[in-house]
Design a protein around this motif. Structure first.
Motif, mmCIF file in Angstrom:
data_model
loop_
_atom_site.group_PDB
_atom_site.id
_atom_site.type_symbol
_atom_site.label_atom_id
_atom_site.label_comp_id
_atom_site.label_asym_id
_atom_site.label_seq_id
_atom_site.Cartn_x
_atom_site.Cartn_y
_atom_site.Cartn_z
ATOM 1 N N HIS A 130 0.830 -1.203 0.000
ATOM 2 C CA HIS A 130 0.000 0.000 0.000
ATOM 3 C C HIS A 130 0.861 1.248 0.000
ATOM 4 C CE1 HIS A 130 -3.828 1.921 -0.053
ATOM 5 N NE2 HIS A 130 -3.334 2.825 0.762
ATOM 6 N N ILE A 131 0.581 2.103 -0.945
ATOM 7 C CA ILE A 131 1.313 3.364 -1.077
ATOM 8 C C ILE A 131 0.319 4.502 -0.956
ATOM 9 C CG2 ILE A 131 2.718 4.771 -2.650
ATOM 10 C CD1 ILE A 131 3.580 1.991 -3.901
ATOM 11 N N TYR A 132 0.547 5.405 0.024
ATOM 12 C CA TYR A 132 -0.273 6.607 0.113
ATOM 13 C C TYR A 132 0.340 7.636 -0.820
ATOM 14 C CZ TYR A 132 -2.377 4.770 4.413
ATOM 15 O OH TYR A 132 -3.044 4.014 5.341
ATOM 16 N N GLY A 179 2.934 0.447 9.784
ATOM 17 C CA GLY A 179 1.953 0.037 8.785
ATOM 18 C C GLY A 179 0.811 -0.784 9.348
ATOM 19 N N LYS A 180 0.728 -0.891 10.695
ATOM 20 C CA LYS A 180 -0.291 -1.735 11.321
ATOM 21 C C LYS A 180 -1.709 -1.253 11.003
ATOM 22 C CE LYS A 180 1.167 -0.883 15.519
ATOM 23 N NZ LYS A 180 2.199 0.152 15.206
ATOM 24 N N SER A 181 -1.940 0.045 11.165
ATOM 25 C CA SER A 181 -3.291 0.567 10.923
ATOM 26 C C SER A 181 -3.674 0.421 9.456
ATOM 27 C CB SER A 181 -3.382 2.042 11.303
ATOM 28 O OG SER A 181 -3.265 2.187 12.684
ATOM 29 N N THR A 182 -2.708 0.628 8.595
ATOM 30 C CA THR A 182 -2.976 0.473 7.165
ATOM 31 C C THR A 182 -3.366 -0.971 6.863
ATOM 32 O OG1 THR A 182 -1.370 2.207 6.674
ATOM 33 C CG2 THR A 182 -1.967 0.738 4.857
ATOM 34 N N SER A 193 -6.865 -1.621 8.177
ATOM 35 C CA SER A 193 -7.873 -0.965 7.329
ATOM 36 C C SER A 193 -8.098 -1.746 6.043
ATOM 37 C CB SER A 193 -7.429 0.459 6.986
ATOM 38 O OG SER A 193 -7.193 1.196 8.165
ATOM 39 N N LEU A 194 -7.030 -2.281 5.490
ATOM 40 C CA LEU A 194 -7.171 -3.079 4.262
ATOM 41 C C LEU A 194 -7.923 -4.373 4.546
ATOM 42 C CD1 LEU A 194 -3.630 -2.543 2.696
ATOM 43 C CD2 LEU A 194 -5.808 -1.764 1.743
ATOM 44 N N LEU A 195 -7.618 -5.013 5.706
ATOM 45 C CA LEU A 195 -8.339 -6.245 6.067
ATOM 46 C C LEU A 195 -9.818 -5.943 6.265
ATOM 47 C CD1 LEU A 195 -5.927 -7.868 8.710
ATOM 48 C CD2 LEU A 195 -6.101 -8.362 6.267
#
Ligand code: ADP
Ligand code: ADP
Length: 232
Positions: free
Chosen positions: A8-10, A42-45, A48-50
Motif C-alpha cells: 500500500h502506497i499513500y 503500517g499496522k493501521s494500514t 484498514s485493508l483487512l
C-alpha cells in the motif's frame, strides 16, 4: 484471512509513502492474533485493508471466500455491515450519546436486520463483552473502559465472522485494559469470531495466543506458537 504480497502506497502531494511493502499474512478462521510493531510500521494500514476500508495498491486480501482487492464498493459495504467488524481508534466517540448501551447495540442491529442478517439477543451481546450490569446506564456515567466495551458490543452486534480492533486498549488503565482484552477473547470464544488486534503494548500482545510483528511495512517477526501458519 490470507494476504499475498500486499502493498500500500499513500500518494500525497509531491511524495509517496510506502506504508506496506509486501505483507504475506495468514490467519486461520477462529484465531486470535495481535499485530505488534512500532508507530508508523503500517499496522493501521494493514488493519484498514483487512477491513475493506480501501483497496491495496497491489497484492491480494482474502477474507473468508471474498477477495477484497477485487470487490466492488458495494460488496465491501456489505462485508462491513455483517461479516467484518471494525473497532477503530476512538470508536467510542461514535456511540449515540443519548442512548444507553442496550439501545446502542439495538440500533446497530437494526441496520443488520434490514440486510436480512440474524442477530444475537442484545443481552447476550452485552454479557459477552462484560457490560451486562450497565446496559441501562447513561453513556455519560460510563468509565472510559466501559465506553470501549460498549464500542466493542456495537461492533459485534451482528455477530461478525471477523473482528478487527485498532489499539483498543490505548489510554486505558490496567484494569480496563484487561477487561477489554477479556471481552475480545469472549467474542472469539462465544461468537467464534476471528480477532485481529493492532497494538504497540507488549502486555496486550502477550495476552494473545499469537502475534506478528510489522516493521517498515513488512512482516518482521512471529510470536509464540504461530510458526506453522505465519508467512506463506
Ligand atoms: P502504524 O499503524 O503502525 O502506526 P500506519 O499504517 O498508520 O502505521 O502508517 C504507516 C505509514 O504510512 C506511516 O509512514 C504513516 O505516516 C503513513 N500514512 C498513514 N496514513 C497515511 C495517509 N492517510 N496519508 C499518507 N501517509 C499515511
Ligand atoms: P496509527 O499509528 O494508529 O496509524 P496515527 O496517529 O499514526 O495512528 O494516524 C492517525 C491518522 O492519521 C490515520 O487516519 C492515518 O491514516 C493518518 N496519517 C498518519 N500518517 C499520516 C501522514 N503522513 N499523512 C497523512 N495522514 C496520515
Amino acid at each position: 484471512i490470507l494476504t499475498s504480497r500486499l502493498v500500500h502506497i499513500y500518494r500525497s502531494e509531491g511524495s509517496d509513502v510506502a506504508a506496506l511493502s509486501g505483507v504475506d499474512l495468514r490467519v486461520r478462521a477462529g484465531e486470535q492474533i495481535g499485530l505488534l510493531g512500532p508507530s508508523g510500521a503500517g499496522k493501521s494500514t494493514l488493519l484498514s485493508l483487512l477491513g475493506g476500508l480501501f483497496r491495496p495498491s497491489a497484492g491480494t486480501i482474502q477474507v473468508g471466500d471474498v477477495e477484497l482487492s477485487a470487490a466492488t464498493t458495494r460488496e465491501l459495504e456489505d462485508l462491513r455491515a455483517g461479516t467484518i467488524a471494525l473497532v477503530l481508534q476512538g470508536a467510542w466517540r461514535n456511540l449515540l450519546p443519548y442512548l444507553t448501551p442496550r439501545e446502542n447495540v439495538g440500533f446497530a442491529q437494526y441496520a443488520a436486520r434490514r440486510l436480512g442478517r440474524e442477530v444475537p439477543e442484545v443481552d447476550d451481546v452485552l454479557s459477552t463483552v462484560g457490560l451486562a450490569g450497565a446496559g441501562e446506564a447513561a453513556l455519560t456515567a460510563l468509565t472510559p473502559g466501559q465506553l470501549q466495551l460498549c464500542a466493542v458490543a456495537v461492533a459485534v452486534a451482528a455477530a461478525p465472522g471477523v473482528l478487527l480492533a485498532d489499539e483498543p486498549t490505548s489510554q486505558l488503565d490496567h484494569v480496563a485494559r484487561d477487561r477489554v482484552m477479556a471481552a475480545l477473547a469472549e467474542v472469539n470464544r462465544s461468537l467464534g469470531a476471528t480477532v485481529v488486534v493492532v497494538t504497540h503494548d507488549p502486555d496486550v500482545a502477550a495476552s494473545l495466543p499469537r502475534t506478528v510483528t510489522i516493521r517498515d511495512g513488512r512482516v518482521g517477526g512471529e510470536g509464540r506458537s504461530g510458526e506453522e501458519y505465519s508467512v506463506v
